[in-house]
Scaffold this motif. Structure first.
Motif, PDB file in Angstrom:
ATOM      1  N   VAL A 238     -18.094  29.581 -20.007  1.00 31.87           N
ATOM      2  CA  VAL A 238     -16.640  29.509 -19.909  1.00 31.87           C
ATOM      3  C   VAL A 238     -16.095  30.842 -19.407  1.00 31.87           C
ATOM      4  N   GLY A 239     -15.126  30.781 -18.513  1.00 34.84           N
ATOM      5  CA  GLY A 239     -14.418  32.020 -18.163  1.00 34.84           C
ATOM      6  C   GLY A 239     -14.396  32.359 -16.687  1.00 34.84           C
ATOM      7  N   GLY A 240     -15.358  31.852 -15.905  1.00 38.17           N
ATOM      8  CA  GLY A 240     -15.353  32.117 -14.467  1.00 38.17           C
ATOM      9  C   GLY A 240     -15.208  33.598 -14.144  1.00 38.17           C
ATOM     10  N   THR A 241     -14.595  33.870 -13.005  1.00 44.02           N
ATOM     11  CA  THR A 241     -14.368  35.252 -12.577  1.00 44.02           C
ATOM     12  C   THR A 241     -13.457  35.976 -13.564  1.00 44.02           C
ATOM     13  N   SER A 242     -12.590  35.214 -14.219  1.00 45.65           N
ATOM     14  CA  SER A 242     -11.661  35.829 -15.180  1.00 45.65           C
ATOM     15  C   SER A 242     -12.430  36.589 -16.263  1.00 45.65           C
ATOM     16  N   ALA A 243     -13.595  36.085 -16.634  1.00 50.25           N
ATOM     17  CA  ALA A 243     -14.386  36.738 -17.690  1.00 50.25           C
ATOM     18  C   ALA A 243     -15.020  38.039 -17.192  1.00 50.25           C
ATOM     19  N   TYR A 244     -15.153  38.185 -15.869  1.00 56.60           N
ATOM     20  CA  TYR A 244     -15.698  39.416 -15.280  1.00 56.60           C
ATOM     21  C   TYR A 244     -14.620  40.490 -15.119  1.00 56.60           C
ATOM     22  N   SER A 245     -13.368  40.035 -15.116  1.00 58.00           N
ATOM     23  CA  SER A 245     -12.289  40.894 -14.616  1.00 58.00           C
ATOM     24  C   SER A 245     -11.968  42.042 -15.563  1.00 58.00           C
ATOM     25  N   GLY A 246     -11.163  42.973 -15.015  1.00 62.80           N
ATOM     26  CA  GLY A 246     -10.627  44.046 -15.850  1.00 62.80           C
ATOM     27  C   GLY A 246      -9.475  43.548 -16.698  1.00 62.80           C
TER      28      GLY A 246
ATOM     29  N   GLY B  30     -20.902  22.384 -18.281  1.00 62.91           N
ATOM     30  CA  GLY B  30     -21.937  21.620 -17.572  1.00 62.91           C
ATOM     31  C   GLY B  30     -21.405  20.322 -16.997  1.00 62.91           C
ATOM     32  N   VAL B  31     -20.097  20.261 -16.787  1.00 59.93           N
ATOM     33  CA  VAL B  31     -19.483  19.051 -16.221  1.00 59.93           C
ATOM     34  C   VAL B  31     -18.724  19.433 -14.949  1.00 59.93           C
ATOM     35  N   ARG B  32     -19.145  18.875 -13.842  1.00 64.15           N
ATOM     36  CA  ARG B  32     -18.534  19.234 -12.561  1.00 64.15           C
ATOM     37  C   ARG B  32     -17.617  18.139 -12.054  1.00 64.15           C
TER      38      ARG B  32
ATOM     39  N   ALA C  22     -21.012  45.059  -5.528  1.00 64.38           N
ATOM     40  CA  ALA C  22     -20.130  45.337  -6.669  1.00 64.38           C
ATOM     41  C   ALA C  22     -18.776  45.882  -6.223  1.00 64.38           C
ATOM     42  N   PHE C  23     -17.728  45.277  -6.753  1.00 68.88           N
ATOM     43  CA  PHE C  23     -16.337  45.722  -6.589  1.00 68.88           C
ATOM     44  C   PHE C  23     -16.282  47.247  -6.737  1.00 68.88           C
ATOM     45  N   THR C  24     -15.736  47.903  -5.699  1.00 71.07           N
ATOM     46  CA  THR C  24     -15.724  49.369  -5.678  1.00 71.07           C
ATOM     47  C   THR C  24     -14.293  49.849  -5.456  1.00 71.07           C
TER      48      THR C  24
ATOM     49  N   GLU D 184     -15.748  22.326 -17.254  1.00 70.35           N
ATOM     50  CA  GLU D 184     -16.300  23.534 -16.625  1.00 70.35           C
ATOM     51  C   GLU D 184     -17.695  23.195 -16.101  1.00 70.35           C
ATOM     52  N   LYS D 185     -17.906  23.458 -14.829  1.00 69.98           N
ATOM     53  CA  LYS D 185     -19.158  22.976 -14.235  1.00 69.98           C
ATOM     54  C   LYS D 185     -20.376  23.803 -14.633  1.00 69.98           C
ATOM     55  N   THR D 186     -20.188  25.078 -14.931  1.00 66.17           N
ATOM     56  CA  THR D 186     -21.329  25.902 -15.326  1.00 66.17           C
ATOM     57  C   THR D 186     -21.525  25.802 -16.848  1.00 66.17           C
TER      58      THR D 186
ATOM     59  N   VAL E  55      -7.993  19.448 -17.277  1.00 65.67           N
ATOM     60  CA  VAL E  55      -7.947  20.747 -16.614  1.00 65.67           C
ATOM     61  C   VAL E  55      -9.341  21.018 -16.067  1.00 65.67           C
ATOM     62  N   VAL E  56      -9.414  21.280 -14.767  1.00 66.74           N
ATOM     63  CA  VAL E  56     -10.717  21.508 -14.131  1.00 66.74           C
ATOM     64  C   VAL E  56     -10.917  23.013 -13.942  1.00 66.74           C
ATOM     65  N   GLY E  57     -11.944  23.558 -14.590  1.00 62.47           N
ATOM     66  CA  GLY E  57     -12.198  24.993 -14.565  1.00 62.47           C
ATOM     67  C   GLY E  57     -11.871  25.595 -15.925  1.00 62.47           C
ATOM     68  N   SER E  58     -12.373  26.826 -16.146  1.00 57.08           N
ATOM     69  CA  SER E  58     -12.131  27.437 -17.462  1.00 57.08           C
ATOM     70  C   SER E  58     -11.845  28.929 -17.362  1.00 57.08           C
ATOM     71  N   GLY E  59     -11.275  29.359 -16.205  1.00 52.80           N
ATOM     72  CA  GLY E  59     -10.827  30.743 -16.094  1.00 52.80           C
ATOM     73  C   GLY E  59      -9.478  30.909 -16.781  1.00 52.80           C
TER      74      GLY E  59
HETATM   75  P1  FAD Z   1     -11.992  31.578 -12.260  1.00 59.65           P
HETATM   76  O1  FAD Z   1     -11.720  32.522 -13.362  1.00 59.65           O
HETATM   77  O2  FAD Z   1     -13.021  32.003 -11.277  1.00 59.65           O
HETATM   78  O3  FAD Z   1     -12.415  30.201 -12.930  1.00 59.65           O
HETATM   79  C1  FAD Z   1     -12.764  29.093 -12.145  1.00 59.65           C
HETATM   80  C2  FAD Z   1     -13.751  28.254 -12.938  1.00 59.65           C
HETATM   81  O4  FAD Z   1     -13.814  26.958 -12.363  1.00 59.65           O
HETATM   82  C3  FAD Z   1     -15.169  28.806 -12.934  1.00 59.65           C
HETATM   83  O5  FAD Z   1     -15.639  28.939 -14.255  1.00 59.65           O
HETATM   84  C4  FAD Z   1     -15.965  27.747 -12.175  1.00 59.65           C
HETATM   85  O6  FAD Z   1     -17.289  27.597 -12.624  1.00 59.65           O
HETATM   86  C5  FAD Z   1     -15.149  26.498 -12.459  1.00 59.65           C
HETATM   87  N1  FAD Z   1     -15.362  25.423 -11.498  1.00 59.65           N
HETATM   88  C6  FAD Z   1     -15.482  25.537 -10.156  1.00 59.65           C
HETATM   89  N2  FAD Z   1     -15.654  24.317  -9.610  1.00 59.65           N
HETATM   90  C7  FAD Z   1     -15.629  23.420 -10.630  1.00 59.65           C
HETATM   91  C8  FAD Z   1     -15.756  22.000 -10.702  1.00 59.65           C
HETATM   92  N3  FAD Z   1     -15.949  21.254  -9.609  1.00 59.65           N
HETATM   93  N4  FAD Z   1     -15.696  21.408 -11.914  1.00 59.65           N
HETATM   94  C9  FAD Z   1     -15.518  22.147 -13.048  1.00 59.65           C
HETATM   95  N5  FAD Z   1     -15.406  23.489 -13.028  1.00 59.65           N
HETATM   96  C10 FAD Z   1     -15.435  24.120 -11.837  1.00 59.65           C
HETATM   97  N6  FAD Z   1      -7.680  40.048 -11.253  1.00 59.65           N
HETATM   98  C11 FAD Z   1      -6.626  40.524 -11.917  1.00 59.65           C
HETATM   99  O7  FAD Z   1      -5.552  39.944 -11.844  1.00 59.65           O
HETATM  100  N7  FAD Z   1      -6.731  41.634 -12.710  1.00 59.65           N
HETATM  101  C12 FAD Z   1      -7.908  42.328 -12.836  1.00 59.65           C
HETATM  102  O8  FAD Z   1      -7.976  43.299 -13.588  1.00 59.65           O
HETATM  103  C13 FAD Z   1      -9.022  41.860 -12.104  1.00 59.65           C
HETATM  104  N8  FAD Z   1     -10.199  42.505 -12.188  1.00 59.65           N
HETATM  105  C14 FAD Z   1     -11.289  41.974 -11.576  1.00 59.65           C
HETATM  106  C15 FAD Z   1     -12.511  42.612 -11.743  1.00 59.65           C
HETATM  107  C16 FAD Z   1     -13.660  42.037 -11.236  1.00 59.65           C
HETATM  108  C17 FAD Z   1     -14.983  42.728 -11.403  1.00 59.65           C
HETATM  109  C18 FAD Z   1     -13.573  40.804 -10.554  1.00 59.65           C
HETATM  110  C19 FAD Z   1     -14.790  40.134 -10.049  1.00 59.65           C
HETATM  111  C20 FAD Z   1     -12.351  40.173 -10.366  1.00 59.65           C
HETATM  112  C21 FAD Z   1     -11.199  40.755 -10.865  1.00 59.65           C
HETATM  113  N9  FAD Z   1      -9.954  40.160 -10.700  1.00 59.65           N
HETATM  114  C22 FAD Z   1      -8.873  40.666 -11.342  1.00 59.65           C
HETATM  115  C23 FAD Z   1      -9.784  38.918  -9.926  1.00 59.65           C
HETATM  116  C24 FAD Z   1      -9.646  37.740 -10.882  1.00 59.65           C
HETATM  117  O9  FAD Z   1     -10.571  37.878 -11.936  1.00 59.65           O
HETATM  118  C25 FAD Z   1      -9.861  36.375 -10.210  1.00 59.65           C
HETATM  119  O10 FAD Z   1      -9.227  36.304  -8.974  1.00 59.65           O
HETATM  120  C26 FAD Z   1      -9.324  35.310 -11.167  1.00 59.65           C
HETATM  121  O11 FAD Z   1     -10.018  35.444 -12.395  1.00 59.65           O
HETATM  122  C27 FAD Z   1      -9.464  33.896 -10.673  1.00 59.65           C
HETATM  123  O12 FAD Z   1      -9.062  33.074 -11.742  1.00 59.65           O
HETATM  124  P2  FAD Z   1      -9.143  31.499 -11.689  1.00 59.65           P
HETATM  125  O13 FAD Z   1      -8.692  31.036 -13.029  1.00 59.65           O
HETATM  126  O14 FAD Z   1      -8.448  30.982 -10.498  1.00 59.65           O
HETATM  127  O15 FAD Z   1     -10.691  31.191 -11.450  1.00 59.65           O
END
Ligand code: FAD
Length: 514
Positions: free
Chosen positions: A46-54, A197-199, A298-300, A41-43, A16-20
């Motif tokens: 763990v958690g990507g944008t998902s870790a920022y989300s609501g 730390g693996v891309r 910032a998301f508004t 996970e390349k960074t 699985v590539v990524g950790s959101g």
């Molecule tokens: P991500 O969670 O971004 O994870 C992708 C991961 O892949 C990252 O960690 C990245 O480093 C890694 N990666 C990238 N390239 C590589 C590579 N080559 N090799 C290995 N790893 C790699 N959405 C909702 O549905 N509900 C909400 O409440 C909501 N609130 C939000 C609030 C904020 C402030 C923000 C910023 C976003 C919010 N969103 C919300 C949107 C949502 O968080 C994102 O669209 C969603 O998390 C994307 O999930 P993902 O699993 O696709 O990617």
């Protein structure tokens, strides 16, 4: 494209590539089903944008909704979803998303680390099947102590990570809780390995089948083979300026809310290299965003006062629209030749800060020093400061103040929809129409941000990557923002990105298990 003529470095059942949230759901489902799963996970976090989300997760008719007494069904949810998305995405894909929600929640909550609860947050469109209180569920908060050794790898909340604010991190909420809970569940399977730390650099194809990846860590590349398949869950391309310019026609990789070091379109590039079809590249989960002095935006959301004006000093949308719809209005406004990005949020002195929800909250003094917040004793002076025509701004505000008196926004119907009123706090006849009348007057710059991109690999209902002929590429899956969104050009309700990413992550893993 890499070949497999040399001896592979390592093997797993599933990569699985990524950790959101999409990645961790896929990984947990696969590992819980008995597959040796490696998450890359390349960074360092763990958690990507998902870790920022609501962490709102939109899943009609799911058990957490029903426990909260919300009367909802998959059928009603699908009626709504297909009404707003239309035929921009395949009906079977839409059905796969909406109909799998209840099963996914039931499956995840079987793990002792995962628990969800419902909180009201209206659906974003007035369409058949809508539920005003919405159908979003959220993870229950979690004590950070539960993460033990994993605490250091969890990507910090956005305020800490991008803006350096001090924030309580003992109780994890929102996306922090979601990622933490999925991580605990994953670890408990005993069959998953998480490598930070693996891309991933590219996909390995053998006999027409995705058989692994070439990855890089510490400046060295290695190959990892997968017996069953590769799930690309590496987010979108919102952090890549070139791709944004090409597909969105706008600058602004620094305006995305995603972590700058994360989603640069790697999954997209790897999938294209092996013949995948892509779609929706001009789309994103748009939002207005407040430009901060450090260059991030910032998301508004939830604008509860003020009016948003373009460079002509005119309103161009209902400011209380759901954020993706307001973002689209900004984006489409650009096509008129009048600058809508940036726009200015003009409000009066009854508000001691921006009349909207942002994370973090602006520091007005720092904003003023950076020229991002301008104040004046009169509207004509403010118009000069923000470089919009004096007469136009005067007229715009006078007309809007008239609407505030009558309670009816004749131009954009602000305050008519339940979503608008969810955030409205005004005291007049319409809680969303607050007059702009008390000097001094303020203006804050608003740009077009996003919560991730929506374009990506075309997939079927099991997250299988499709080639340009529409056939699945054996062994290759794309989920979350790495895939072209099931929601097409719209954002139907709070939690669609996470809900759809998690459903297709789950369905991809079930397919790998079958
Ligand atoms: P991500 O969670 O971004 O994870 C992708 C991961 O892949 C990252 O960690 C990245 O480093 C890694 N990666 C990238 N390239 C590589 C590579 N080559 N090799 C290995 N790893 C790699 N959405 C909702 O549905 N509900 C909400 O409440 C909501 N609130 C939000 C609030 C904020 C402030 C923000 C910023 C976003 C919010 N969103 C919300 C949107 C949502 O968080 C994102 O669209 C969603 O998390 C994307 O999930 P993902 O699993 O696709 O990617």
């Amino acid at each position: 494209m890499a070949t497999t003529s040399e001896r592979p470095d390592e093997t797993a059942d599933v990569i699985v590539v990524g950790s959101g949230a999409a990645a961790l759901t896929a990984a947990y489902t696969a590992a819980a089903g008995g597959l040796r799963t490696v998450v890359l996970e390349k960074t360092d976090h763990v958690g990507g944008t998902s870790a920022y989300s609501g962490a709102a997760i939109w899943l009609p008719g799911n058990p957490a909704l029903l426990r909260a007494g919300v009367a909802d069904t998959v059928e009603q949810g699908l009626e709504y979803f297909s009404a707003v998305v239309g035929d921009r995405t395949p009906a079977d894909l839409q059905k796969a998303y909406v109909s799998t929600g209840p099963e996914l929640v039931e499956f995840l909550e079987r793990d002792p680390s995962v628990a969800f609860t419902h909180q009201p947050f209206p659906d974003y469109y007035d369409a058949p099947g809508r539920i005003d209180g919405g159908r979003a569920i959220f993870p229950e908060p979690l004590s950070a102590v539960r993460l033990a050794g994993r605490r250091a790898v969890l990507r910090p909340p956005i305020g800490v990570d991008q803006y350096g604010v001090d924030q309580d991190r003992e109780t994890l909420v929102g996306g922090q809780a979601l990622v933490a809970r999925l991580l605990l569940a994953l670890d408990a399977t005993g069959l998953a390995e998480l490598r930070t730390g693996v891309r991933m650099r590219s996909a390995i194809v053998r006999d027409g089948r995705a058989a692994g990846v070439v990855a890089e860590t510490g400046g060295k590349t290695f190959r990892l083979l997968a017996e069953r398949g590769v799930v690309l869950a590496a987010g979108g391309y919102e952090c890549d300026d070139t791709l944004r310019q090409r597909h969105h026609g706008l600058p602004g990789a620094s305006w995305t809310s995603s972590a700058p070091d994360s989603n640069t379109g790697d999954a997209l590039a790897a999938a294209l290299e092996v013949g995948a079809a892509i779609d929706l590249m001009d789309e994103a989960w748009w939002c207005p965003a407040t430009l901060f002095p450090n260059g991030h935006a910032a998301f508004t959301l939830g604008l509860r006062g003020g009016v948003l004006v373009n460079a002509a000093g005119e309103r161009f949308a209902n400011e209380s629209l759901p954020y993706d719809r307001l973002g689209h209005a900004m984006h489409e406004g650009q096509a008129t030749g009048i600058t809508h990005v940036p726009a200015w949020l003009v409000f009066d002195d009854r508000f001691d800060n921006l009349p909207a929800v942002t994370q973090p909250v602006p520091d007005p003094d720092a904003f003023r020093r950076a020229g991002l917040w301008r104040s004046a004793a009169t509207l004509p002076e403010l118009a000069e400061l923000i470089d919009v025509p004096v007469d136009a701004l005067d007229k715009t505000i006078a007309r809007f103040n008239g609407f505030a008196t009558t309670g009816v926004d004749e131009d954009f119907q602000r305050g008519k929809d339940p979503f608008d009123r969810f955030f409205g706090t005004g005291e007049g006849p319409n809680p969303c129409l607050v007059p702009v009348e008390r000097a001094p007057f303020h203006a804050v710059q608003i740009v077009l941000g996003d919560l991730g991109t929506k374009g990506g690999v075309r997939t079927d209902g099991d997250g299988r990557a499709l080639d340009t002929a529409g056939d699945p590429i054996p062994g290759l899956f794309a989920v979350g923002n790495a895939a072209a969104s099931v929601a097409g050009h719209v954002y139907p309700g709070p939690g669609t990105p996470l809900g759809s990413g998690m459903v297709f992550g789950y369905r991809a893993a079930l397919r790998l298990l079958s």
